[in-house]
Design an enzyme around this catalytic site. Structure first.
Site, PDB file in Angstrom:
ATOM      1  N   SER A   1       0.856  -1.191   0.000  1.00 14.16           N
ATOM      2  CA  SER A   1       0.000   0.000   0.000  1.00 14.16           C
ATOM      3  C   SER A   1       0.886   1.233   0.000  1.00 14.16           C
ATOM      4  O   SER A   1       1.997   1.213   0.548  1.00 14.16           O
ATOM      5  CB  SER A   1      -0.884   0.002   1.257  1.00 14.16           C
ATOM      6  OG  SER A   1      -1.526   1.253   1.433  1.00 14.16           O
TER       7      SER A   1
ATOM      8  N   TYR B   1      -0.927  -1.388  10.707  1.00 17.42           N
ATOM      9  CA  TYR B   1      -1.043  -1.640   9.271  1.00 17.42           C
ATOM     10  C   TYR B   1       0.163  -1.104   8.523  1.00 17.42           C
ATOM     11  O   TYR B   1       0.741  -1.784   7.671  1.00 17.42           O
ATOM     12  CB  TYR B   1      -2.333  -0.995   8.744  1.00 17.42           C
ATOM     13  CG  TYR B   1      -2.559  -1.215   7.266  1.00 17.42           C
ATOM     14  CD1 TYR B   1      -3.003  -2.434   6.790  1.00 17.42           C
ATOM     15  CD2 TYR B   1      -2.315  -0.186   6.342  1.00 17.42           C
ATOM     16  CE1 TYR B   1      -3.205  -2.639   5.429  1.00 17.42           C
ATOM     17  CE2 TYR B   1      -2.521  -0.386   4.993  1.00 17.42           C
ATOM     18  CZ  TYR B   1      -2.967  -1.610   4.536  1.00 17.42           C
ATOM     19  OH  TYR B   1      -3.151  -1.814   3.192  1.00 17.42           O
TER      20      TYR B   1
END
Length: 263
Positions: A138, A157
């Site tokens: 990401s 994350y």
């Protein structure tokens, strides 16, 4: 007739994973599709039929030790040409609000699983002298030093995706000359069910199909880092230059003046 190459795609029951399955089926791959939801996997498998792909489905939860072990066993079977580690979960929350069990499960899914599956598939790819390992990370992997109200609480994350980026980039250099390549894909906002579908109607969100197309092109080109929305390589070049400068300038035998005792 030349046999079709085979790709294992995790998180293949929807979103980017489903789009990746279709993109690589169209490009001549047979598929092993892995996810938690068997009904959704069967729907994706049926959608690849028009491309003539042979499809095997595997139901597993990579956030659990047993699920990851089973997936690794399938990856190590020796018949893969492409591994795409796409499965993941946001788990957006301040770290203090994440339970110990959630930390364990989210880290296993987002960070440990791509490493474990790459380790499992790599011997057979090296023996063949070809193939690809793809991880889906990401753009948030590069956001650890960015403070912005629009960004979610994301410590765990970002840590996991940063680890995935570092792992795949370093693996890519390790594999130079072997015929095997590694690619990490770092999309920004994508219009899928991810995080409750928060990005589905965002005007700046890319489609899952475009992410899959970028991934396929990056694999064909042998790119180590793919940012689907980045128009040119200059930002990645500057990142590499900054990393080299930090390594060179920071590796010294004497203490930097700014850290010398002054009190």
């Amino acid at each position: 007739m030349t046999p079709r190459p085979k790709a294992l795609v995790t998180g293949a029951s929807g979103g980017i994973g489903a789009a990746l399955a279709l993109a690589f089926a169209e490009r001549g791959y047979d598929l092993v599709l892995l996810a938690r939801r068997s009904d959704r996997l069967e729907e994706v498998a049926a959608g690849t039929a028009r491309f003539g792909a042979s499809v095997e489905t595997l139901v597993a939860d990579l956030s659990t030790p047993g699920g990851l072990a089973g997936a690794a066993e399938r990856a190590a079977a020796g018949d893969m040409d492409l591994l795409i580690s796409n499965a993941g979960a946001a788990g957006y929350a301040p770290l203090r609000d994440v339970s110990a069990a959630e930390v364990d499960a989210l880290w296993r899914l987002n960070s440990t699983a791509p490493v474990t599956l790459a380790h499992a598939v790599l011997p057979s790819l090296l023996a063949k002298g070809g193939g690809s390992i793809v991880t889906i990370a990401s753009l948030l992997a590069f956001s650890s030093g960015v403070t912005a109200a629009a960004l979610p609480a994301r410590t765990l994350y970002v840590a996991a995706k940063s680890a995935t980026v570092a792992f795949t980039r370093t693996l890519a250099t390790e594999l130079v000359g072997t015929g095997v390549q590694a690619t990490v894909v770092c999309p920004g906002q994508v219009a899928t069910e991810w995080s409750g579908g928060a990005n589905r109607n965002r005007p700046d969100a890319m489609s899952a199909e475009d992410v899959a197309t970028a991934t396929a092109v990056a694999v064909a080109r042998g790119e180590a880092v793919c940012v689907p929305g980045l128009s040119g390589p200059e930002a990645l070049d500057r990142l590499q230059q900054a990393e080299r400068a930090l390594l060179t300038q920071g590796s010294q035998s004497s203490l930097a003046h700014r850290y010398a005792k002054s009190l």
